[in-house]
Design a protein around this motif. Structure first.
Motif, PDB file in Angstrom:
ATOM      1  N   UNK A   9      29.350 -40.961  27.468  1.00 42.08           N
ATOM      2  CA  UNK A   9      29.622 -40.829  25.933  1.00 42.08           C
ATOM      3  C   UNK A   9      28.826 -41.910  25.293  1.00 42.08           C
ATOM      4  N   UNK A  15      22.054 -46.819  20.679  1.00 37.94           N
ATOM      5  CA  UNK A  15      20.973 -46.440  20.689  1.00 37.94           C
ATOM      6  C   UNK A  15      20.290 -46.224  22.058  1.00 37.94           C
TER       7      UNK A  15
ATOM      8  N   UNK B 142      20.643 -52.576  27.953  1.00 34.03           N
ATOM      9  CA  UNK B 142      20.990 -52.023  29.367  1.00 34.03           C
ATOM     10  C   UNK B 142      19.786 -51.216  29.806  1.00 34.03           C
ATOM     11  N   UNK B 150      18.763 -48.792  26.556  1.00 39.19           N
ATOM     12  CA  UNK B 150      19.672 -48.811  25.249  1.00 39.19           C
ATOM     13  C   UNK B 150      19.927 -50.232  24.907  1.00 39.19           C
ATOM     14  N   UNK B 151      20.876 -50.167  23.806  1.00 41.70           N
ATOM     15  CA  UNK B 151      21.580 -51.380  23.529  1.00 41.70           C
ATOM     16  C   UNK B 151      22.770 -50.835  22.412  1.00 41.70           C
ATOM     17  N   UNK B 152      23.814 -51.766  22.651  1.00 33.69           N
ATOM     18  CA  UNK B 152      24.846 -51.464  21.795  1.00 33.69           C
ATOM     19  C   UNK B 152      25.412 -52.819  21.160  1.00 33.69           C
ATOM     20  N   UNK B 153      26.309 -52.695  20.401  1.00 31.40           N
ATOM     21  CA  UNK B 153      27.298 -53.976  19.934  1.00 31.40           C
ATOM     22  C   UNK B 153      28.592 -53.681  20.333  1.00 31.40           C
ATOM     23  N   UNK B 154      29.117 -54.719  21.025  1.00 33.13           N
ATOM     24  CA  UNK B 154      30.603 -54.579  21.570  1.00 33.13           C
ATOM     25  C   UNK B 154      31.447 -55.720  21.365  1.00 33.13           C
ATOM     26  N   UNK B 169      33.586 -51.180  20.709  1.00 30.29           N
ATOM     27  CA  UNK B 169      33.378 -51.722  19.676  1.00 30.29           C
ATOM     28  C   UNK B 169      34.219 -51.484  18.540  1.00 30.29           C
ATOM     29  N   UNK B 193      31.650 -46.031  24.205  1.00 26.13           N
ATOM     30  CA  UNK B 193      30.583 -45.411  25.029  1.00 26.13           C
ATOM     31  C   UNK B 193      30.816 -45.436  26.476  1.00 26.13           C
TER      32      UNK B 193
END
Lengths: 138, 241
Positions: A9, A15, B142, B150-154, B169, B193
């Motif tokens: 998911x 991104x 990561x 990719x990247x994400x805020x958490x 998040x 995610x």
């Protein structure tokens, strides 16, 4: 035996770039630049933006896809979905409001029948008469 | 014969529980050597002693973090037994009971299950779920199996023994003001995610601790590696999980 994971998911604030491949279901709600490939279903959510090819058994699009989509079983473009690219699937559903700009190929499994070659070439000057175009009545 | 390592008792009640456990194991005929961890003798040191003495089954008696420490030391060298006591929710789910008596009976019947584990380089083991919980929204970058970046805020990130990464998040999007006066009210954006791989590189901004049951096992940046079917554990039913 270890399973192949619970699926992937991609959340709304994620991104990614590269190849996103999973043997199980994939759901995308964020941004992906690259291939999205699943052996099962691929769901492109309303908030998702995908730039790259999408491949799956069952593909559902509610977001934006810029790239070729291949769905071996069924492709469903929902009312919020936008596809800019080619589509290849056996079973296509486009809901009212869905936007699709591109080419569509639907393999049916049937062989393409080509026009038969005429027995003899019509020489120039021989214009077919109306009688020759009407099949004989039995 | 089993080699038992007990978490240092935090309360008098736990000490009494340990005494009951000794009696229970004796009655079941599986009383072995029992060692209690302490500040002077860490669980890792005790587990190493058990291995050096030739025990093929080492039983961790305690909470999730304690069980994870023991697993880290004995992986690939001995079978892990678990008697969950205290904060041991994950361990209890894993073996199939949170009851001390039932757990002791499982040890007697000795049904083995094989589990994946994840190594956080250089030498930390993730057998039970490990979490990173920053005080405020943080960024994680990561690389999964070298082909997906990719990247994400958490607010919370969980790493499991199967090398699944769950990133959660929840943040408020600022309200929009109309004519500079009235705000329309902010909206809470939630995101979940989930990824999995065999080799994962995690980098956070800032560097953060990876915790099992509140105790640190590693710190970002992390290089994580999946170890398939690497740890044998005595559980309710024998299987490969």
């Amino acid at each position: 035996m270890e399973t192949n994971g619970p699926g992937t998911t991609v959340g709304v604030n994620v991104a990614l770039s590269g190849t996103l491949k999973d043997q199980n279901d994939i759901s995308v709600f964020g941004m992906v630049e690259g291939e999205v490939i699943s052996e099962k279903s691929v769901t492109i959510g309303q908030t998702a933006q995908v730039k790259g090819p999408v491949k799956g058994e069952l593909v559902t699009i509610a977001g934006v896809v810029r790239g070729a989509i291949s769905a071996s079983e069924k492709l469903e473009l929902l009312e919020t979905g936008k596809v800019f690219g080619s589509i290849s699937t056996k079973n296509l559903v486009i809901h009212s409001g869905g936007i699709f700009v591109g080419k569509c190929e639907m393999p049916t499994g049937e062989e393409t029948v080509e026009e038969p070659e005429p027995d003899s070439e019509i020489e120039s000057g021989d214009t077919p008469t109306e009688e020759t175009l009407i099949p004989d009545e039995e | 014969m089993y080699y038992y390592i007990m978490e240092p008792p935090s309360t008098r009640a736990v000490r009494q529980t340990y005494q009951k456990l000794r009696d229970l194991l004796t009655n079941l005929g599986i009383a072995g050597e029992m060692m209690a961890a302490s500040p002077a003798r860490t669980p890792e040191e005790l587990a190493m002693m058990g291995l050096e003495r030739g025990y093929s089954t080492i039983v961790a008696v305690g909470g999730d973090a304690f069980v994870n420490y023991i697993a880290q030391t004995i992986i690939g060298q001995a079978v892990l037994g678990i008697i969950p006591i205290g904060e041991a929710q994950q361990s209890a789910e894993l073996i199939g009971t949170n009851n001390m008596k039932t757990a002791a009976e499982f040890l007697k019947f000795r049904r083995l299950s094989t589990f994946n584990t994840t190594t956080a380089d250089p030498d930390s083991l993730i057998f039970l779920d490990a979490v990173v919980e920053p005080p405020k929204l943080a960024k994680v970058s990561f690389v999964i199996d070298g082909k997906l970046r990719g990247y994400a805020y958490f607010n919370k990130m969980t790493v499991t023994r199967n090398l699944e990464i769950k990133i959660e998040s929840q943040h408020l999007v600022e309200p929009k003001k109309i004519l500079g006066l009235f705000s329309t009210g902010g909206t809470v954006v939630k995101s979940l995610s989930q990824f999995h791989g065999r080799n994962v590189r995690l980098t956070t901004e800032p560097d953060l601790a990876l915790l099992v049951d509140g105790r640190p096992v590693a710190k970002t940046p992390l290089q994580l590696r999946l170890n398939p079917n690497s740890l044998k554990v005595i559980t309710k039913r024998g299987s490969i999980l």
